[in-house]
Design a protein around this motif. Structure first.
Motif, mmCIF file in Angstrom:
data_model
loop_
_atom_site.group_PDB
_atom_site.id
_atom_site.type_symbol
_atom_site.label_atom_id
_atom_site.label_comp_id
_atom_site.label_asym_id
_atom_site.label_seq_id
_atom_site.Cartn_x
_atom_site.Cartn_y
_atom_site.Cartn_z
ATOM 1 N N ASP A 78 9.747 4.566 -2.991
ATOM 2 C CA ASP A 78 8.687 5.264 -2.264
ATOM 3 C C ASP A 78 9.200 5.994 -1.031
ATOM 4 N N ARG A 104 9.834 -2.148 -6.440
ATOM 5 C CA ARG A 104 9.548 -1.220 -5.351
ATOM 6 C C ARG A 104 10.581 -1.331 -4.246
ATOM 7 N N VAL A 115 11.482 2.486 -8.818
ATOM 8 C CA VAL A 115 10.464 2.837 -7.826
ATOM 9 C C VAL A 115 11.165 3.031 -6.488
#
Length: 410
Positions: free
Chosen positions: A118, A97, A116
């Protein structure tokens, strides 16, 4: 004898109460062959396991050792703990992430390493929220303000009668550079607005297929016409930069609002202060828009913001502006998101400026369009708006006439 019988009865009673207590009863080691139902937790430990461990009882740890990821052992999606039972490494997912995992890929380059990211949601929310809202209101507000100004001020007319004599305002190459820049910018502005607002105002009425077809064409036009905009930007800078250097006459023009408000007509050279402001706005904003646009045309090859942030951190400007230390390790997707946001923000600002420029050059001022239409303007218009430049042109014509008259014929 009676004493011995009493002690035996007391021991049996105590054992009965100990075995009836649910917590203490768990302290008794269970048969190793007895299977414990852990389906409710997807194979993970249960409350009974935790209580037994607190009582320092030996547990069969095979339920942990063998729980290395078996989707068949997971609870159903409809149950409370849903997907537990598959492979899950929390530290690894955190690394993915926050883009700190050591990943190697066989194809796709650096971008394929980012699994990932975000930050894309923040970009999407900004694009769908503040960018559309404030950008749209900026354009509509500019048009409304110009409409109100036209109703109050009306069209700026030429004082007196036209002389019928014209002077060359812009040569053909200058007009070509101007219209190349202006035409390409209009196409870029329209296609950019369609891309941003199409889902809101086209798809609900014409359908998603029509919207997708229109936006696909808009994307193609935007990417192709952008090179014409860059070429026009270079042309006008080379031709006009020297004429747009600020001077003292600009202060007088600004003080009198260029004659737009009031009846005064301040002197000006080839470009007045208002035109210089527009020129440098186009050059500065247009250059930044072009750079960010090229970085979007060639993603992952032209990172702009990591180096810019590093420079701002080094100079201390980021701290001075209260931004703290800006991030210098940006994923390729973050570079593209920042580039797209910056590209759109500057485009909205420049569109508002150009709308005002179009107003003055068309309905706002009599005779202004002729300068870029035919290139010839009436001397009365030139004297009213660019008196210093007109005098320079007339002096050059006089000198040329004198030189030709002084040259003897062969």
């Amino acid at each position: 004898m009676l004493r011995l019988a009493f002690l035996s009865l007391l021991q049996l009673t105590l054992c009965f109460f100990l075995m009836s207590d649910p917590v203490i009863a768990q302290a008794v080691p269970a048969d190793a062959n007895t299977a414990v139902d852990r389906s409710a937790t997807g194979g993970a430990q249960t409350l009974d396991d935790i209580l037994a461990r607190q009582q320092q009882q030996k547990l069969d740890e095979r339920f942990r050792q063998e729980n290395i990821g078996n989707p068949e052992a997971a609870a159903a999606l409809s149950e409370q703990l849903g997907t537990l039972g598959g492979v899950s490494d929390s530290e690894l997912w955190r690394q993915l992430r926050y883009d700190s995992a050591q990943i190697s890929v066989s194809s796709g380059g650096e971008v394929a390493k980012v699994l990932v990211q975000d930050g894309g949601m923040r970009w999407l929310e900004f694009r769908a929220g503040p960018l559309r809202q404030y950008g749209g209101w900026l354009l509509l507000g500019t048009i409304a303000a110009l409409g109100v100004f036209f109703l109050l001020r009306g069209r700026i007319r030429i004082d007196g009668e036209k002389t019928g004599r014209t002077v060359t305002r812009f040569k053909s190459i200058e007009r070509f550079g101007h219209w190349l820049l202006a035409g390409s910018f209009i196409v870029l502005g329209i296609t950019g607005i369609l891309s941003l607002f199409g889902r809101l105002f086209i798809a609900p009425y014409l359908g998603k297929v029509a919207n997708a077809t229109l936006l696909d064409l808009s994307k193609w036009l935007h990417n192709v016409v952008a090179w014409g905009f860059i070429a026009g930007l270079v042309m006008i800078f080379v031709m006009w930069a020297v004429h747009n250097i600020p001077n003292r006459t600009d202060l007088t023009w600004l003080r009198q609002f260029g004659g737009i408000i009031g009846s005064a007509h301040p002197p000006a050279k080839k470009f007045n202060a208002g035109q210089k402001l527009i020129f440098w706005s186009v050059v500065v904003f247009g250059t930044s828009i072009s750079l960010s646009g090229v970085s979007l045309l060639f993603p992952y090859e032209l990172p702009l913001f990591a180096k810019t942030f590093g420079f701002l951190n080094t100079t201390g400007l980021s701290e001075l502006l209260g931004l703290g230390q800006l991030p210098v390790a940006l994923a390729p997707q973050e570079e593209m998101q920042l580039a797209q946001a910056w590209h759109a923000i500057l485009a909205f600002v420049l569109m508002a400026i150009i709308i005002a420029h179009i107003y003055i050059g068309s309905v706002g001022m009599e005779g202004a369009y002729d300068a870029m239409g035919s290139g010839e303007v009436d001397e009365a218009w030139a004297k009213q708006h660019h008196s210093i430049w007109l005098q320079e042109m007339q002096d050059k014509q006089t000198e040329a006439s004198e030189d030709s008259a002084a040259t003897p014929a062969e």
